[in-house]
Scaffold this active site. Sequence first.
Site, mmCIF file in Angstrom:
data_model
loop_
_atom_site.group_PDB
_atom_site.id
_atom_site.type_symbol
_atom_site.label_atom_id
_atom_site.label_comp_id
_atom_site.label_asym_id
_atom_site.label_seq_id
_atom_site.Cartn_x
_atom_site.Cartn_y
_atom_site.Cartn_z
ATOM 1 N N GLY A 138 5.995 -8.267 -71.932
ATOM 2 C CA GLY A 138 6.993 -8.376 -72.984
ATOM 3 C C GLY A 138 8.324 -7.779 -72.588
ATOM 4 O O GLY A 138 8.827 -7.986 -71.481
ATOM 5 N N CYS A 139 8.913 -7.007 -73.508
ATOM 6 C CA CYS A 139 10.233 -6.416 -73.265
ATOM 7 C C CYS A 139 10.218 -5.424 -72.109
ATOM 8 O O CYS A 139 11.237 -5.226 -71.446
ATOM 9 C CB CYS A 139 10.723 -5.727 -74.531
ATOM 10 S SG CYS A 139 10.948 -6.842 -75.943
ATOM 11 N N ALA A 140 9.081 -4.780 -71.863
ATOM 12 C CA ALA A 140 8.993 -3.807 -70.777
ATOM 13 C C ALA A 140 9.111 -4.462 -69.410
ATOM 14 O O ALA A 140 9.368 -3.781 -68.404
ATOM 15 C CB ALA A 140 7.681 -3.034 -70.857
ATOM 16 N N ALA A 141 8.938 -5.779 -69.362
ATOM 17 C CA ALA A 141 8.920 -6.474 -68.077
ATOM 18 C C ALA A 141 10.265 -6.451 -67.374
ATOM 19 O O ALA A 141 10.325 -6.614 -66.155
ATOM 20 C CB ALA A 141 8.448 -7.916 -68.262
ATOM 21 N N PHE A 334 10.839 -0.804 -72.592
ATOM 22 C CA PHE A 334 9.670 -0.504 -73.423
ATOM 23 C C PHE A 334 9.090 -1.800 -73.975
ATOM 24 O O PHE A 334 9.822 -2.724 -74.329
ATOM 25 C CB PHE A 334 10.073 0.406 -74.590
ATOM 26 C CG PHE A 334 10.943 1.559 -74.191
ATOM 27 C CD1 PHE A 334 10.505 2.503 -73.284
ATOM 28 C CD2 PHE A 334 12.222 1.682 -74.706
ATOM 29 C CE1 PHE A 334 11.312 3.565 -72.904
ATOM 30 C CE2 PHE A 334 13.046 2.734 -74.348
ATOM 31 C CZ PHE A 334 12.596 3.681 -73.436
#
Length: 380
Positions: A138-141, A334
């Site tokens: 997700g956004c942490a990627a 995150f």
Amino acid sequence: MSPTLCRPALWFPENTINLEETLNLCRKLHGGHEKLQAVLRMIENTGVKKRHIVQPIDATLLHPGVEARTEIYQRETRRNLPGVVDEALRSADVHKDDIDAIVYVSCTGFTMPPMTTWMINELGFRSDVRQIPMAQLGCAAGGAAVNRAHDFCLAYPDANVLIVTSEFCSLCYQPTDSDVGMLLSNGLFGDAIAAAVVRGKGGTGMALSWNSAYLVPNTEEWISYRVKDTGYHFQLDRRVPRTMSMIAPTLRQFANQQEWDVSSLDFYVIHAGGPRILDDLSDLLGVPTEAFRHSRSVLSDYGNIASAVVLAVLQRFFDDGSVTNGGRGMVAGFGPGITAEIALGTWRAPAGREEGNGTTGEAHRGPEQVASLSPALIAR
């Protein structure tokens, strides 16, 4: 020399939706929702003034099926990715033949073979380029992509790695979902494509010195996809905005391990998941609100663009010239897990630029010293 994260390139769709239009749509589509007023307040409090979406809003609100949405994802990525990649390569002063690995990130569309295969076949990259697709962070990627590119360049010091993120969050809109977390998400996320090069040697930008990751225990259901016949249904727990109290100590500890003070860095590239995250992190780390200005402005201008956020924030530091040579900084993304992907590094200005006021000192282990450390120590 340590690997250098060069200036990112970004693309945003021409279709936009502003805050007032979002609020009006929510009133129209969910007028009978028992928590409508609370949802409207939460959407207003996101600070998102405008978002870009890959289709006009009338088409976005329809659900033509998973197959049709996948076709849109592939078509729009292939149509708009090449220009972003070319700009990123120019900014890094490298050519396609110089790229040794491609990290491709997306949590909003799925293909097999991965999009890296299409890039190699159609865009002129070498056939021996390593493919590193990433689909479930997700956004942490965004932070993870930077860190895996860093790791690759540590393993192969002469290598260059291309990072690409393609996020069309609007293709995950589900007309039948009406829980509060989903309705908030409908007013938060936007679409974008971003790219950047990590050069093993040379280049200007953020010289990557150390990276790390942290998983908050027992939070795997707080951000998730529920896969149904109609595709991905985004799940957002109400406890997510409070996760910074669980992550901030890890950020501080990681900086302390390198004998850096996380409260007094020169630049912060922080994933803008929402304003509460930025507010809490500022308080918990003792960082002035102004230090997160680019994270806030990206959120305001584009919404949460998932894995592309950190590259969008980093681009603004390149463009405003506020970081001087040797300045210390952090990248933090995150996402689901709850996962944090963290990198520390120093600003490497173009040759000939006057040395600035970046924090330095004998306790600082500079990029030239990092090269002598083992990968295990660097990634600890």
